[in-house]
Structure formats: C-alpha cells, structure tokens
Scaffold this motif. Structure first.
Motif, PDB file in Angstrom:
ATOM      1  N   THR A  72       0.845  -1.192   0.000  1.00 43.46           N
ATOM      2  CA  THR A  72       0.000   0.000   0.000  1.00 43.46           C
ATOM      3  C   THR A  72       0.877   1.237   0.000  1.00 43.46           C
ATOM      4  O   THR A  72       1.761   1.384   0.828  1.00 43.46           O
ATOM      5  CB  THR A  72      -0.906   0.005   1.250  1.00 43.46           C
ATOM      6  OG1 THR A  72      -1.650  -1.212   1.275  1.00 43.46           O
ATOM      7  CG2 THR A  72      -1.859   1.180   1.219  1.00 43.46           C
ATOM      8  N   GLU A 124      -1.948   5.846   2.381  1.00 39.42           N
ATOM      9  CA  GLU A 124      -3.168   5.080   2.153  1.00 39.42           C
ATOM     10  C   GLU A 124      -3.284   3.999   3.208  1.00 39.42           C
ATOM     11  O   GLU A 124      -2.323   3.308   3.502  1.00 39.42           O
ATOM     12  CB  GLU A 124      -3.155   4.406   0.782  1.00 39.42           C
ATOM     13  CG  GLU A 124      -3.341   5.350  -0.363  1.00 39.42           C
ATOM     14  CD  GLU A 124      -3.381   4.612  -1.686  1.00 39.42           C
ATOM     15  OE1 GLU A 124      -3.957   3.516  -1.759  1.00 39.42           O
ATOM     16  OE2 GLU A 124      -2.821   5.142  -2.646  1.00 39.42           O
ATOM     17  N   PRO A 180     -11.427   0.155  -1.365  1.00 42.36           N
ATOM     18  CA  PRO A 180     -10.812   0.686  -2.590  1.00 42.36           C
ATOM     19  C   PRO A 180     -11.457   1.983  -3.091  1.00 42.36           C
ATOM     20  O   PRO A 180     -10.757   2.872  -3.571  1.00 42.36           O
ATOM     21  CB  PRO A 180     -10.992  -0.449  -3.602  1.00 42.36           C
ATOM     22  CG  PRO A 180     -11.054  -1.681  -2.769  1.00 42.36           C
ATOM     23  CD  PRO A 180     -11.756  -1.270  -1.502  1.00 42.36           C
ATOM     24  N   ARG A 195     -10.165   4.741  -0.954  1.00 49.48           N
ATOM     25  CA  ARG A 195      -8.777   5.026  -1.320  1.00 49.48           C
ATOM     26  C   ARG A 195      -8.719   5.818  -2.618  1.00 49.48           C
ATOM     27  O   ARG A 195      -7.939   6.759  -2.751  1.00 49.48           O
ATOM     28  CB  ARG A 195      -7.967   3.733  -1.420  1.00 49.48           C
ATOM     29  CG  ARG A 195      -7.757   3.102  -0.051  1.00 49.48           C
ATOM     30  CD  ARG A 195      -6.667   2.040   0.044  1.00 49.48           C
ATOM     31  NE  ARG A 195      -6.324   1.308  -1.131  1.00 49.48           N
ATOM     32  CZ  ARG A 195      -6.651   0.025  -1.353  1.00 49.48           C
ATOM     33  NH1 ARG A 195      -7.363  -0.647  -0.494  1.00 49.48           N
ATOM     34  NH2 ARG A 195      -6.246  -0.568  -2.448  1.00 49.48           N
ATOM     35  N   PHE A 196      -9.561   5.441  -3.602  1.00 43.92           N
ATOM     36  CA  PHE A 196      -9.582   6.183  -4.856  1.00 43.92           C
ATOM     37  C   PHE A 196     -10.019   7.630  -4.618  1.00 43.92           C
ATOM     38  O   PHE A 196      -9.434   8.554  -5.180  1.00 43.92           O
ATOM     39  CB  PHE A 196     -10.502   5.514  -5.886  1.00 43.92           C
ATOM     40  CG  PHE A 196     -10.581   6.292  -7.165  1.00 43.92           C
ATOM     41  CD1 PHE A 196      -9.513   6.290  -8.055  1.00 43.92           C
ATOM     42  CD2 PHE A 196     -11.687   7.070  -7.467  1.00 43.92           C
ATOM     43  CE1 PHE A 196      -9.549   7.036  -9.226  1.00 43.92           C
ATOM     44  CE2 PHE A 196     -11.740   7.822  -8.627  1.00 43.92           C
ATOM     45  CZ  PHE A 196     -10.668   7.797  -9.506  1.00 43.92           C
ATOM     46  N   ARG A 222      -0.876   6.362  -9.079  1.00 41.32           N
ATOM     47  CA  ARG A 222      -1.505   5.668  -7.940  1.00 41.32           C
ATOM     48  C   ARG A 222      -2.965   5.358  -8.249  1.00 41.32           C
ATOM     49  O   ARG A 222      -3.448   4.253  -7.972  1.00 41.32           O
ATOM     50  CB  ARG A 222      -1.422   6.517  -6.669  1.00 41.32           C
ATOM     51  CG  ARG A 222      -0.043   6.603  -6.066  1.00 41.32           C
ATOM     52  CD  ARG A 222       0.020   7.569  -4.878  1.00 41.32           C
ATOM     53  NE  ARG A 222      -0.959   7.272  -3.869  1.00 41.32           N
ATOM     54  CZ  ARG A 222      -1.587   8.207  -3.138  1.00 41.32           C
ATOM     55  NH1 ARG A 222      -1.322   9.491  -3.299  1.00 41.32           N
ATOM     56  NH2 ARG A 222      -2.465   7.867  -2.223  1.00 41.32           N
ATOM     57  N   LEU A 255      -4.626   1.581  -8.637  1.00 39.12           N
ATOM     58  CA  LEU A 255      -5.732   1.183  -7.768  1.00 39.12           C
ATOM     59  C   LEU A 255      -6.925   0.710  -8.603  1.00 39.12           C
ATOM     60  O   LEU A 255      -7.526  -0.318  -8.305  1.00 39.12           O
ATOM     61  CB  LEU A 255      -6.143   2.343  -6.858  1.00 39.12           C
ATOM     62  CG  LEU A 255      -7.323   2.064  -5.934  1.00 39.12           C
ATOM     63  CD1 LEU A 255      -6.941   1.011  -4.892  1.00 39.12           C
ATOM     64  CD2 LEU A 255      -7.787   3.332  -5.268  1.00 39.12           C
ATOM     65  N   ARG A 260      -6.150  -2.720  -9.977  1.00 37.36           N
ATOM     66  CA  ARG A 260      -6.106  -3.785  -8.964  1.00 37.36           C
ATOM     67  C   ARG A 260      -7.483  -4.184  -8.451  1.00 37.36           C
ATOM     68  O   ARG A 260      -7.601  -5.180  -7.739  1.00 37.36           O
ATOM     69  CB  ARG A 260      -5.266  -3.343  -7.747  1.00 37.36           C
ATOM     70  CG  ARG A 260      -3.787  -3.362  -7.954  1.00 37.36           C
ATOM     71  CD  ARG A 260      -3.018  -3.224  -6.636  1.00 37.36           C
ATOM     72  NE  ARG A 260      -3.531  -2.209  -5.737  1.00 37.36           N
ATOM     73  CZ  ARG A 260      -3.069  -0.960  -5.633  1.00 37.36           C
ATOM     74  NH1 ARG A 260      -2.076  -0.560  -6.409  1.00 37.36           N
ATOM     75  NH2 ARG A 260      -3.602  -0.115  -4.771  1.00 37.36           N
ATOM     76  N   ASN A 261      -8.508  -3.432  -8.807  1.00 37.63           N
ATOM     77  CA  ASN A 261      -9.848  -3.687  -8.266  1.00 37.63           C
ATOM     78  C   ASN A 261     -10.907  -3.727  -9.368  1.00 37.63           C
ATOM     79  O   ASN A 261     -11.864  -2.956  -9.344  1.00 37.63           O
ATOM     80  CB  ASN A 261     -10.187  -2.604  -7.235  1.00 37.63           C
ATOM     81  CG  ASN A 261      -9.292  -2.683  -6.030  1.00 37.63           C
ATOM     82  OD1 ASN A 261      -9.487  -3.505  -5.149  1.00 37.63           O
ATOM     83  ND2 ASN A 261      -8.269  -1.828  -5.996  1.00 37.63           N
TER      84      ASN A 261
END
Length: 140
Positions: free
Chosen positions: A5, A9, A15, A18-19, A45, A49, A52-53
C-alpha cells in the motif's frame, strides 16, 4: 515486512475510499500548481488502484462521472490519464453525452472534448506524461 500500500493510504480502507482520497490529492495538487509533472505520481496511484480492483469498476465509473460533473482543477488530467489506459465505455459514454447535450456550462465543452480525446491512441496530450512519452519514443 514491506507493504504494497502506497504511503498515505490505509491498507484497510475500501478501494473506493482510497480512490476518492487519491483523487482529492490530485485535485488539491492541481489547485496549487501548474503542469502535470506534480500530478503524475498520484495519477499513477489512481490508475494502479483502478487496475487492482476490477470488481469495483462500476463504483469507480460512478465516481469518475461525479468528478466530471464537478469540473474542478485536475479532473481533466485525472480522467484523461486513467481512461487513456482503461478506456471504460461507461465513462466514455458519459463524456459523450455531456458533449452532445451540455447540462450546465457550455464553456466546459472543450474540457469534455479533451477528456474524450484521451480514449484514442492518438491522444495529443499523451506526451505531457512520462508514462506515455516513453511509450511514444519506442514507436517506429
């Protein structure tokens, strides 16, 4: 004991949360600077992200569309950067709808067009970013 991470964050954060935090970092940086160089770390970043999701794509799409409607400093750069790579149809359609029937300020039309251009391999602003500039130099 290394963490995957990025600094700032929370690994436990959702997620989408975080976004939203990364997007806010982009918008805040854009408010206080000129040029995309300052934004690029956070743009990277955000892109990573999103990649990854994939199971959260519809939530991310809704967040990106909400950002488009806010039209704050940095939105064009964020949307253009991540969509040049991801090319999500729902985001492209949302931008296209705003071009064909501007909801509010017609002066945003050029900004919508700039974001839509990022969905193309020939996006003219791609050389502003180190990620894409390096790719461009490798082409024949």
């Amino acid at each position: 004991m290394g963490s995957t991470t990025p600094p700032g964050e929370s690994p436990a954060a959702d997620p989408l949360t975080r976004f939203q935090s990364i997007a806010q970092d982009v918008l805040d940086s854009a408010e206080h600077s000129c040029g995309v160089e300052v934004l690029e770390t956070n743009l990277e970043r955000a892109l990573e992200l999103l990649r990854r999701n994939p199971d959260r794509q519809s939530q991310f799409e809704a967040e990106l569309v909400a950002l488009i409607d806010s039209m704050r400093e940095g939105v064009v750069e964020l949307v253009s950067f991540v969509m040049h790579e991801l090319r999500w149809p729902a985001v492209e359609e949302a931008i296209s709808r705003r071009i064909s029937a501007p909801l509010r300020d017609v002066s945003h039309l050029r900004l919508y067009e700039a974001m839509l251009e990022a969905f193309s391999d020939s996006w003219r602003d791609r050389d502003l970013y180190a990620r894409f500039e390096a790719e461009g130099r490798q082409e024949p």
